[in-house]
Motif scaffolding. Sequence first.
Motif, PDB file in Angstrom:
ATOM      1  N   TRP A 199      86.222 -11.669  72.661  1.00  0.00           N
ATOM      2  CA  TRP A 199      85.904 -12.665  73.699  1.00  0.00           C
ATOM      3  C   TRP A 199      84.702 -13.480  73.217  1.00  0.00           C
ATOM      4  O   TRP A 199      83.655 -12.934  72.920  1.00  0.00           O
ATOM      5  CB  TRP A 199      85.569 -11.960  75.011  1.00  0.00           C
ATOM      6  CG  TRP A 199      85.138 -12.869  76.127  1.00  0.00           C
ATOM      7  CD1 TRP A 199      83.981 -13.576  76.229  1.00  0.00           C
ATOM      8  CD2 TRP A 199      85.871 -13.161  77.327  1.00  0.00           C
ATOM      9  NE1 TRP A 199      83.938 -14.295  77.397  1.00  0.00           N
ATOM     10  CE2 TRP A 199      85.087 -14.060  78.090  1.00  0.00           C
ATOM     11  CE3 TRP A 199      87.114 -12.744  77.815  1.00  0.00           C
ATOM     12  CZ2 TRP A 199      85.503 -14.548  79.324  1.00  0.00           C
ATOM     13  CZ3 TRP A 199      87.532 -13.227  79.051  1.00  0.00           C
ATOM     14  CH2 TRP A 199      86.732 -14.109  79.802  1.00  0.00           C
ATOM     15  N   ARG A 200      84.879 -14.811  73.137  1.00  0.00           N
ATOM     16  CA  ARG A 200      83.786 -15.699  72.752  1.00  0.00           C
ATOM     17  C   ARG A 200      83.451 -16.607  73.930  1.00  0.00           C
ATOM     18  O   ARG A 200      84.347 -17.189  74.548  1.00  0.00           O
ATOM     19  CB  ARG A 200      84.164 -16.555  71.540  1.00  0.00           C
ATOM     20  CG  ARG A 200      84.434 -15.756  70.281  1.00  0.00           C
ATOM     21  CD  ARG A 200      84.740 -16.686  69.098  1.00  0.00           C
ATOM     22  NE  ARG A 200      85.160 -15.916  67.934  1.00  0.00           N
ATOM     23  CZ  ARG A 200      86.404 -15.551  67.691  1.00  0.00           C
ATOM     24  NH1 ARG A 200      87.354 -15.895  68.545  1.00  0.00           N
ATOM     25  NH2 ARG A 200      86.710 -14.864  66.613  1.00  0.00           N
ATOM     26  N   SER A 201      82.173 -16.750  74.215  1.00  0.00           N
ATOM     27  CA  SER A 201      81.721 -17.596  75.313  1.00  0.00           C
ATOM     28  C   SER A 201      80.813 -18.689  74.768  1.00  0.00           C
ATOM     29  O   SER A 201      79.859 -18.397  74.040  1.00  0.00           O
ATOM     30  CB  SER A 201      80.943 -16.772  76.355  1.00  0.00           C
ATOM     31  OG  SER A 201      81.736 -15.729  76.879  1.00  0.00           O
ATOM     32  N   ASP A 202      81.099 -19.921  75.119  1.00  0.00           N
ATOM     33  CA  ASP A 202      80.285 -21.055  74.696  1.00  0.00           C
ATOM     34  C   ASP A 202      79.602 -21.643  75.922  1.00  0.00           C
ATOM     35  O   ASP A 202      80.199 -22.417  76.672  1.00  0.00           O
ATOM     36  CB  ASP A 202      81.172 -22.104  74.005  1.00  0.00           C
ATOM     37  CG  ASP A 202      80.385 -23.309  73.508  1.00  0.00           C
ATOM     38  OD1 ASP A 202      79.238 -23.498  73.955  1.00  0.00           O
ATOM     39  OD2 ASP A 202      80.924 -24.059  72.679  1.00  0.00           O
ATOM     40  N   GLY A 203      78.349 -21.235  76.109  1.00  0.00           N
ATOM     41  CA  GLY A 203      77.547 -21.806  77.188  1.00  0.00           C
ATOM     42  C   GLY A 203      76.523 -22.793  76.675  1.00  0.00           C
ATOM     43  O   GLY A 203      75.905 -23.529  77.455  1.00  0.00           O
ATOM     44  N   GLY A 204      76.317 -22.816  75.352  1.00  0.00           N
ATOM     45  CA  GLY A 204      75.403 -23.770  74.746  1.00  0.00           C
ATOM     46  C   GLY A 204      73.969 -23.656  75.214  1.00  0.00           C
ATOM     47  O   GLY A 204      73.180 -24.586  75.053  1.00  0.00           O
ATOM     48  N   GLY A 205      73.607 -22.525  75.828  1.00  0.00           N
ATOM     49  CA  GLY A 205      72.263 -22.381  76.364  1.00  0.00           C
ATOM     50  C   GLY A 205      72.063 -23.109  77.674  1.00  0.00           C
ATOM     51  O   GLY A 205      70.961 -23.088  78.239  1.00  0.00           O
ATOM     52  N   LYS A 206      73.129 -23.725  78.199  1.00  0.00           N
ATOM     53  CA  LYS A 206      73.029 -24.501  79.442  1.00  0.00           C
ATOM     54  C   LYS A 206      73.396 -23.670  80.669  1.00  0.00           C
ATOM     55  O   LYS A 206      72.910 -23.930  81.767  1.00  0.00           O
ATOM     56  CB  LYS A 206      73.956 -25.723  79.370  1.00  0.00           C
ATOM     57  CG  LYS A 206      73.691 -26.636  78.175  1.00  0.00           C
ATOM     58  CD  LYS A 206      72.331 -27.299  78.281  1.00  0.00           C
ATOM     59  CE  LYS A 206      72.070 -28.201  77.088  1.00  0.00           C
ATOM     60  NZ  LYS A 206      72.915 -29.403  77.086  1.00  0.00           N
ATOM     61  N   VAL A 207      74.291 -22.706  80.488  1.00  0.00           N
ATOM     62  CA  VAL A 207      74.708 -21.818  81.570  1.00  0.00           C
ATOM     63  C   VAL A 207      74.751 -20.397  81.032  1.00  0.00           C
ATOM     64  O   VAL A 207      74.747 -20.167  79.819  1.00  0.00           O
ATOM     65  CB  VAL A 207      76.099 -22.212  82.133  1.00  0.00           C
ATOM     66  CG1 VAL A 207      76.059 -23.599  82.748  1.00  0.00           C
ATOM     67  CG2 VAL A 207      77.151 -22.145  81.038  1.00  0.00           C
ATOM     68  N   SER A 208      74.812 -19.438  81.931  1.00  0.00           N
ATOM     69  CA  SER A 208      74.847 -18.040  81.523  1.00  0.00           C
ATOM     70  C   SER A 208      76.160 -17.738  80.800  1.00  0.00           C
ATOM     71  O   SER A 208      77.247 -18.026  81.307  1.00  0.00           O
ATOM     72  CB  SER A 208      74.713 -17.136  82.753  1.00  0.00           C
ATOM     73  OG  SER A 208      74.808 -15.775  82.384  1.00  0.00           O
ATOM     74  N   ALA A 209      76.051 -17.170  79.598  1.00  0.00           N
ATOM     75  CA  ALA A 209      77.235 -16.810  78.807  1.00  0.00           C
ATOM     76  C   ALA A 209      76.786 -15.839  77.728  1.00  0.00           C
ATOM     77  O   ALA A 209      75.629 -15.859  77.294  1.00  0.00           O
ATOM     78  CB  ALA A 209      77.883 -18.041  78.179  1.00  0.00           C
ATOM     79  N   ALA A 210      77.706 -14.979  77.314  1.00  0.00           N
ATOM     80  CA  ALA A 210      77.392 -14.031  76.249  1.00  0.00           C
ATOM     81  C   ALA A 210      77.091 -14.808  74.963  1.00  0.00           C
ATOM     82  O   ALA A 210      77.883 -15.651  74.543  1.00  0.00           O
ATOM     83  CB  ALA A 210      78.569 -13.084  76.027  1.00  0.00           C
ATOM     84  N   ARG A 211      75.959 -14.504  74.334  1.00  0.00           N
ATOM     85  CA  ARG A 211      75.564 -15.243  73.134  1.00  0.00           C
ATOM     86  C   ARG A 211      76.117 -14.623  71.864  1.00  0.00           C
ATOM     87  O   ARG A 211      75.927 -15.170  70.783  1.00  0.00           O
ATOM     88  CB  ARG A 211      74.039 -15.341  73.068  1.00  0.00           C
ATOM     89  CG  ARG A 211      73.461 -16.153  74.219  1.00  0.00           C
ATOM     90  CD  ARG A 211      72.023 -16.533  74.004  1.00  0.00           C
ATOM     91  NE  ARG A 211      71.527 -17.368  75.077  1.00  0.00           N
ATOM     92  CZ  ARG A 211      70.318 -17.935  75.106  1.00  0.00           C
ATOM     93  NH1 ARG A 211      69.503 -17.738  74.074  1.00  0.00           N
ATOM     94  NH2 ARG A 211      69.945 -18.673  76.120  1.00  0.00           N
TER      95      ARG A 211
END
Length: 291
Positions: A199-211
């Motif tokens: 599972w990959r999450s792209d929040g870009g540091g803008k929203v909560s997401a697994a880094r």
Amino acid sequence: MALLADFENHRSRLWAVAYRITGSVADADDALQEAWLRWQHLPDDEAANPGAYLTAVVSRICFDQLGSARARRETYVGPWLPEPVVADAPGPEDRVTLDESVGIALLAVLERLTPAERTAFILHDVFAVPFGEIAEVVGRTPVSVRQLASRARRRVRAEAPRRSVDRDEHRRTVEAFLAAVLGADLDGLLAVLDPEVTWRSDGGGKVSAARRPVLGREKVARYVLGIGRGLDPLTMRLLLREVNGAPGLVFADPMGGRVSVFAFTVHEGRITEVDAVANPDKLRHLDVRAL
């Protein structure tokens, strides 16, 4: 009017080329806008083959974009994923197989190539552009371009995930995932996830997401259920939509204006990869309320 007609006749192909080279909806739109400006000022009879000429112009613009894009992505927070293309999901009769060349998982693999390798691979292997024409785009010899495309092809074959090309199987698997999420059904999630799912999450540091990627069936299932517990069932919407040419999911909160897009890789009836794009900068092109 003839210039406009020629450009519009090739617009969909040009955008498809631009998006696959850049992995960005915004960059693809910018490339077409720049190509249109150049096309308007082209002397009469300069382009005997408008399609080939415009493809070369758009490809060169996108090739130049890749250099600065790679520099920006080196400082990106968390995993970088392409900007998703979302549409109403077609019925299984509309297309028999899935288009791998536009899939999020493959576009993520293409990020590991050099700009020249990526451009050569997309133009030759996906759009059948001759090596001589690609050479003019990337500033190499045709022999060198052939080698670039060959290297890229080998890497893509080695790193691209195993996947089903059957739309019915893919759709059924995504629907089973959705049902398990909505029912907070841990066993149902475990049944539809591959033991080595990523599972990959792209929040870009803008929203909560697994880094960092979440690896393995147990961890992914519990991570997904944890996300579900934090959502408001009165306002949230989980919708089956077409995501980059395959059945995927869109999470939308019309009241809060939040949206996330999920693309899936399916193999033998189980999900092997989930790519979740939540960075709002990458979803500006989506109409949340319309979704």
